[in-house]
Each structure stands twice: as structure tokens, then as C-alpha cells.
Scaffold this motif. Structure first.
Motif, short mmCIF file in Angstrom:
data_model
loop_
_atom_site.label_atom_id
_atom_site.label_comp_id
_atom_site.label_asym_id
_atom_site.label_seq_id
_atom_site.Cartn_x
_atom_site.Cartn_y
_atom_site.Cartn_z
N MET A 1 35.93 -12.63 -52.64
CA MET A 1 35.50 -13.59 -51.64
C MET A 1 36.28 -14.90 -51.80
SD MET A 1 31.78 -15.27 -50.86
CE MET A 1 31.13 -14.48 -49.42
N LEU A 2 36.50 -15.34 -53.03
CA LEU A 2 37.21 -16.60 -53.25
C LEU A 2 38.64 -16.55 -52.71
CD1 LEU A 2 36.02 -17.63 -56.82
CD2 LEU A 2 35.36 -18.62 -54.63
N HIS A 3 39.30 -15.44 -52.94
CA HIS A 3 40.68 -15.31 -52.43
C HIS A 3 40.70 -15.40 -50.91
CE1 HIS A 3 44.76 -13.98 -51.88
NE2 HIS A 3 44.34 -12.95 -51.17
N ARG A 4 39.79 -14.72 -50.25
CA ARG A 4 39.76 -14.74 -48.79
C ARG A 4 39.36 -16.11 -48.26
NH1 ARG A 4 42.53 -11.37 -45.90
NH2 ARG A 4 42.40 -9.30 -46.69
N MET A 5 38.48 -16.79 -48.96
CA MET A 5 38.10 -18.13 -48.52
C MET A 5 39.27 -19.10 -48.69
SD MET A 5 35.25 -17.77 -47.15
CE MET A 5 34.90 -19.47 -46.82
N ASP A 6 40.10 -18.88 -49.72
CA ASP A 6 41.29 -19.69 -49.88
C ASP A 6 42.23 -19.49 -48.69
OD1 ASP A 6 43.21 -21.40 -51.30
OD2 ASP A 6 44.33 -19.54 -51.61
N LEU A 7 42.44 -18.24 -48.31
CA LEU A 7 43.29 -17.95 -47.15
C LEU A 7 42.69 -18.53 -45.87
CD1 LEU A 7 44.31 -14.27 -47.93
CD2 LEU A 7 45.69 -16.34 -48.22
N ALA A 8 41.38 -18.40 -45.72
CA ALA A 8 40.71 -18.94 -44.53
C ALA A 8 40.87 -20.46 -44.47
CB ALA A 8 39.23 -18.56 -44.55
N THR A 9 40.79 -21.12 -45.62
CA THR A 9 40.95 -22.57 -45.65
C THR A 9 42.35 -22.97 -45.21
OG1 THR A 9 39.32 -22.75 -47.41
CG2 THR A 9 40.81 -24.61 -47.14
N ARG A 10 43.33 -22.22 -45.62
CA ARG A 10 44.71 -22.50 -45.20
C ARG A 10 44.85 -22.35 -43.68
NH1 ARG A 10 48.44 -19.88 -49.94
NH2 ARG A 10 47.08 -20.52 -51.64
N ASN A 11 44.25 -21.29 -43.14
CA ASN A 11 44.29 -21.10 -41.69
C ASN A 11 43.53 -22.21 -40.98
OD1 ASN A 11 45.81 -18.69 -41.27
ND2 ASN A 11 44.12 -17.54 -42.16
N LEU A 12 42.44 -22.62 -41.56
CA LEU A 12 41.62 -23.66 -40.95
C LEU A 12 42.38 -24.98 -40.84
CD1 LEU A 12 38.91 -24.41 -39.72
CD2 LEU A 12 38.09 -24.91 -42.04
N ARG A 13 43.21 -25.29 -41.82
CA ARG A 13 44.00 -26.52 -41.75
C ARG A 13 44.90 -26.54 -40.52
NH1 ARG A 13 46.27 -26.70 -47.70
NH2 ARG A 13 44.55 -25.41 -48.32
N VAL A 14 45.49 -25.42 -40.21
CA VAL A 14 46.36 -25.31 -39.03
C VAL A 14 45.52 -25.49 -37.76
CG1 VAL A 14 47.90 -23.77 -37.75
CG2 VAL A 14 47.98 -23.84 -40.25
N VAL A 15 44.35 -24.87 -37.73
CA VAL A 15 43.47 -24.98 -36.57
C VAL A 15 43.03 -26.43 -36.38
CG1 VAL A 15 41.18 -24.33 -35.68
CG2 VAL A 15 42.69 -22.59 -36.66
N VAL A 16 42.67 -27.09 -37.46
CA VAL A 16 42.20 -28.48 -37.37
C VAL A 16 43.31 -29.39 -36.84
CG1 VAL A 16 41.45 -30.47 -38.75
CG2 VAL A 16 40.39 -28.24 -39.08
N ARG A 17 44.53 -29.16 -37.26
CA ARG A 17 45.64 -29.98 -36.73
C ARG A 17 45.77 -29.79 -35.23
NH1 ARG A 17 48.39 -28.59 -41.61
NH2 ARG A 17 49.59 -26.98 -40.55
N ARG A 18 45.62 -28.56 -34.75
CA ARG A 18 45.72 -28.29 -33.31
C ARG A 18 44.56 -28.96 -32.57
NH1 ARG A 18 48.99 -27.65 -29.56
NH2 ARG A 18 50.19 -26.36 -30.95
N VAL A 19 43.36 -28.87 -33.11
CA VAL A 19 42.19 -29.49 -32.48
C VAL A 19 42.37 -31.00 -32.44
CG1 VAL A 19 39.72 -29.95 -32.73
CG2 VAL A 19 40.59 -27.62 -33.01
N ASP A 20 42.84 -31.59 -33.53
CA ASP A 20 43.05 -33.04 -33.58
C ASP A 20 44.02 -33.49 -32.49
OD1 ASP A 20 42.72 -35.66 -34.82
OD2 ASP A 20 44.79 -35.39 -35.53
N PHE A 21 45.06 -32.73 -32.29
CA PHE A 21 46.04 -33.04 -31.24
C PHE A 21 45.40 -32.91 -29.86
CE2 PHE A 21 49.32 -31.65 -28.25
CZ PHE A 21 50.21 -32.71 -28.35
N MET A 22 44.60 -31.87 -29.66
CA MET A 22 44.02 -31.61 -28.34
C MET A 22 42.97 -32.64 -27.94
SD MET A 22 43.70 -27.46 -28.36
CE MET A 22 42.47 -27.51 -27.11
N VAL A 23 42.15 -33.09 -28.87
CA VAL A 23 41.07 -33.99 -28.49
C VAL A 23 41.56 -35.39 -28.17
CG1 VAL A 23 39.34 -32.71 -29.79
CG2 VAL A 23 40.45 -34.66 -30.87
N ALA A 24 42.81 -35.67 -28.46
CA ALA A 24 43.35 -37.00 -28.19
C ALA A 24 43.32 -37.34 -26.70
CB ALA A 24 44.77 -37.11 -28.74
N ASP A 25 43.36 -36.34 -25.83
CA ASP A 25 43.35 -36.63 -24.40
C ASP A 25 41.95 -36.89 -23.84
OD1 ASP A 25 42.17 -34.12 -24.08
OD2 ASP A 25 43.94 -33.19 -23.20
#
Length: 115
Positions: free
Chosen positions: A1-25
């Protein structure tokens, strides 16, 4: 579970950057907000299952509900490219989260709609 959560966290960082860019409008995106809210609820259930492993099925069920909706044409039929990309970027995140519940990669990928 820890390994998969580490991978999920990495993916989440990319998603958060996209969301941050999108909400600016400042535009409301209720479909995406609902999708992310459902994802947050499922992730909370996954966290709750750590001390209570018998609750992992509730987390898996919530994650499968989100995974089944990750087709940008269905969620946002008239979406701009950035919005559609956000939905696509959630797919590997869901695979890792589902694998954290004990599903195999193949089972997790199979839960996603075909693109």
C-alpha cells in the motif's frame, strides 16, 4: 500500500499543478469539482482503512465509481483541451489508488473506460 500511495502522490502533484493553472481564470467547472470531490471522499475512505483493513472495500467501491467516469468525452463533452487533460491525468492516479486497495494493475486499468 505504501508503494502505491507514493506513486499516487507523485501523480497527484501533476494533477494539482493542472488544477492550479485552471482555476486562475475563475470559471466554475462543476463537473470537474464533483469528480474531484468524489475522489477526495474515496481517498479519505482509503485512509480510514489503514487502521481498519476490513473497510478497504468501501474505499475500493468509491474509487471504482470515480474510475468509471474518467472519460473526458463523457464528463465534459465540450471541454477545452486543458479540462479534458485533467480527466486523463486522473487515470494513472486512480490505477495507483486502486492498486493500494489490493487490486492488480490489470484489474485497476480494466475499471477505466476505453478512450
Amino acid at each position: 500500500m505504501l508503494h502505491r500511495m507514493d506513486l499516487a502522490t507523485r501523480n497527484l502533484r501533476v494533477v494539482v499543478r493542472r488544477v492550479d493553472f485552471m482555476v486562475a481564470d475563475g470559471r466554475p467547472r462543476p463537473e470537474l469539482a464533483g469528480l474531484l470531490a468524489d475522489l477526495a471522499t474515496a481517498v479519505q475512505a482509503l485512509g480510514d482503512s489503514v487502521p481498519r483493513p476490513q473497510h478497504v472495500n468501501a474505499a475500493r467501491y468509491g474509487l471504482l465509481g470515480v474510475a468509471g467516469r474518467l472519460d473526458p468525452r463523457r464528463v465534459l463533452p465540450d471541454a477545452a483541451l486543458g479540462e479534458a487533460m485533467l480527466v486523463v491525468m486522473l487515470r494513472p492516479l486512480l490505477v495507483d489508488l486502486l492498486a493500494a486497495t489490493g487490486m492488480s494493475d490489470a484489474e485497476a486499468r480494466a475499471s477505466l473506460p476505453r478512450l
